[in-house]
Design an enzyme around this catalytic site. Structure first.
Site, PDB file in Angstrom:
ATOM      1  N   VAL A   1       0.846  -1.188   0.000  1.00  0.00           N
ATOM      2  CA  VAL A   1       0.000   0.000   0.000  1.00  0.00           C
ATOM      3  C   VAL A   1       0.884   1.240   0.000  1.00  0.00           C
ATOM      4  O   VAL A   1       1.779   1.375   0.845  1.00  0.00           O
ATOM      5  CB  VAL A   1      -0.939   0.031   1.227  1.00  0.00           C
ATOM      6  CG1 VAL A   1      -1.716   1.351   1.279  1.00  0.00           C
ATOM      7  CG2 VAL A   1      -1.906  -1.156   1.189  1.00  0.00           C
TER       8      VAL A   1
ATOM      9  N   ALA B   1       4.365   4.158   2.989  1.00  0.00           N
ATOM     10  CA  ALA B   1       3.998   2.920   2.323  1.00  0.00           C
ATOM     11  C   ALA B   1       4.204   1.764   3.295  1.00  0.00           C
ATOM     12  O   ALA B   1       4.852   1.922   4.340  1.00  0.00           O
ATOM     13  CB  ALA B   1       4.833   2.710   1.062  1.00  0.00           C
ATOM     14  N   LYS B   2       3.662   0.611   2.964  1.00  0.00           N
ATOM     15  CA  LYS B   2       3.847  -0.582   3.790  1.00  0.00           C
ATOM     16  C   LYS B   2       3.497  -1.803   2.960  1.00  0.00           C
ATOM     17  O   LYS B   2       2.687  -1.726   2.025  1.00  0.00           O
ATOM     18  CB  LYS B   2       2.953  -0.539   5.027  1.00  0.00           C
ATOM     19  CG  LYS B   2       3.467  -1.387   6.178  1.00  0.00           C
ATOM     20  CD  LYS B   2       4.622  -0.729   6.909  1.00  0.00           C
ATOM     21  CE  LYS B   2       5.037  -1.521   8.132  1.00  0.00           C
ATOM     22  NZ  LYS B   2       6.045  -0.807   8.931  1.00  0.00           N
ATOM     23  N   GLY B   3       4.096  -2.934   3.301  1.00  0.00           N
ATOM     24  CA  GLY B   3       3.804  -4.156   2.582  1.00  0.00           C
ATOM     25  C   GLY B   3       3.793  -5.345   3.501  1.00  0.00           C
ATOM     26  O   GLY B   3       4.161  -5.248   4.680  1.00  0.00           O
TER      27      GLY B   3
END
Length: 437
Positions: A81, A126-128
């Site tokens: 995201v 952001a992050k995953g």
């Protein structure tokens, strides 16, 4: 919550996650949106852009298939995201955990936007993550998962687009695989595509310890304002991984009495103080606190009622819920994890006069040193660990002091003050850039 972003149901918790990691808490994205709603009245003319913070720019859900060691084909769900890119490329970790889901990753990306802006780093958020239990997979299987996941999101990451980093369940080896996969797919070795890498591949000295070190620095500064000296202070830490372990070590070495430690396997207590070095050695050897003989095992309910000066929640999000906030006997809460305190619990802690140093400030040491790593990779000039630690302390203390001053001026909590600073920076950038087309 907005009514335009579909939220999937939460994933079932894996059997390896014990009950203390699954309290009755609202969904992480709902908590983040409520935090934005609470800060909006303080934003003045920029409030017209506040909806920007409640709408992630880009959300990816990808299939991650691999052939397991036994020859079977397994599929895992992966996410990335990019919450907001107004101030620079996305920046945020990659999490491997059996409970990872889109709702969680959205919130974590949002908190990264706030965290980066609060420290005035030139990044968006952001992050995953991948929904997988890394403890139930071989090293080879984890490599195949990482390489396939990186390939699936590869068109959207890059040193000037979105820069992943380690998080729960991942480490510098994961980052090495991600960097190599990106290089194989693009034909270019771009060391800055990820941070938290091994030192020989362009990693930064001090990065592994940076988040926990930042937590301690934030605690020290909060204690200074509240007249609590770390030397002799009673400290409890929830979560004893990279962040909690490093924070506990720094408290211990500063002369604090670390009276309680908790991880997924055990809750330990010793009123005279736990030897943190011995506890770290035990975890390095056995992978968990369970079985450590330097403290007694206590019940979860007892843990939340121990008298302490500093409490450091450094496990997962949503741990400090309203019920626990009513019991907690701490003077200062320093959030090592992302989103560990729910908005309802935040209100209770404030009513009780318990100071909360929010995650978006307290645990920002990791992304600060990730920024240093990224800069060093671009210049191919690397700093000493002493220089890294000095720069980290300078940026953390400077951010803390400015946010403390704003909180006093506006008569708000430190969380609200941090969100004011961050949202003003993000939304001013959004307004100045305008909308295209």
């Amino acid at each position: 919550m907005t009514d335009t972003i579909p939220i999937p149901p939460p994933a079932e918790r894996g059997s390896s996650t014990l009950s203390f990691l699954n309290p009755a808490a609202p969904e992480p994205w709902a908590s983040f949106v409520e935090q934005i709603d609470r800060v909006t009245p303080y934003l003045g003319g920029l409030a017209r852009w506040a909806e920007t913070m409640k709408r992630p720019k880009r959300m990816m859900v990808v299939d991650v298939p691999i052939i397991r060691d036994d020859g079977s084909v397994a599929h895992y769900e992966g996410y990335r995201v990019q919450h907001n890119l107004s101030r620079g490329p996305g920046k945020g970790g990659t999490r491997y955990h059996p409970a990872v889901n889109l709702n969680e990753v959205m919130a974590l990306a949002g908190w990264m936007t706030v965290k980066n802006a609060a420290l005035n780093l030139p990044y968006g958020g952001a992050k995953g993550g991948v929904r997988i239990d890394p403890h139930l997979h071989s090293q080879g299987e984890l490599e195949r998962v990482t390489r396939r996941y990186t390939s699936e999101i590869g068109a959207f990451i890059g040193p000037d687009r979105d820069i992943p980093a380690p998080d729960v369940g991942t480490n510098e080896q994961t980052m090495a695989w991600m960097m190599d996969t990106y290089a194989m797919n693009t034909g270019v070795t771009a060391t800055g595509v990820v941070t938290g890498k091994p030192i020989p591949l362009g990693g930064s000295l001090g990065r592994h310890e940076a988040t926990g070190r930042g937590v301690f620095l934030a605690a020290r500064e909060a204690g200074r304002h509240r007249g609590i000296d770390p030397r002799g202070a009673r400290v409890a830490v929830q979560g004893f991984g990279n962040v909690g372990g490093m924070a506990a070590r720094m408290f211990f070495e500063a002369g604090s009495r670390v009276i309680a430690l908790q991880d997924h396997s055990a809750t330990l207590y010793r009123d005279a103080g736990i030897d943190v070095h011995a506890a770290l050695a035990h975890v390095a050897a056995h992978g968990r606190l369970e079985g450590f003989e330097g403290a007694e095992t206590i019940g979860d309910d007892d843990y939340w009622q121990l008298p302490m000066d500093f409490f450091v929640p450094a496990a997962l999000e949503g741990q400090l819920v309203a019920e626990r906030a009513r019991k907690l006997q701490a003077r200062i809460v320093v959030e090592g994890a992302n989103g560990p305190t729910t908005p309802a619990a935040d209100d209770i802690l404030q009513e009780r006069g318990i100071l909360v140093v929010p995650d978006v400030l307290a645990n920002a040491g990791g992304v600060a040193v990730s920024y240093f790593e990224w800069v060093q990779d671009f210049s191919s000039f690397f700093w000493t660990e002493e220089e890294i630690n000095q720069r980290l302390e300078r940026i953390m203390v400077g951010a803390f002091d400015s946010i403390w001053k704003l909180a006093a001026e506006r008569k708000t909590s430190l969380r609200t003050a941090t969100f004011i600073v961050a949202c003003q920076r993000v939304l001013a950038a959004r307004e100045q850039r305008g909308l295209y087309p």
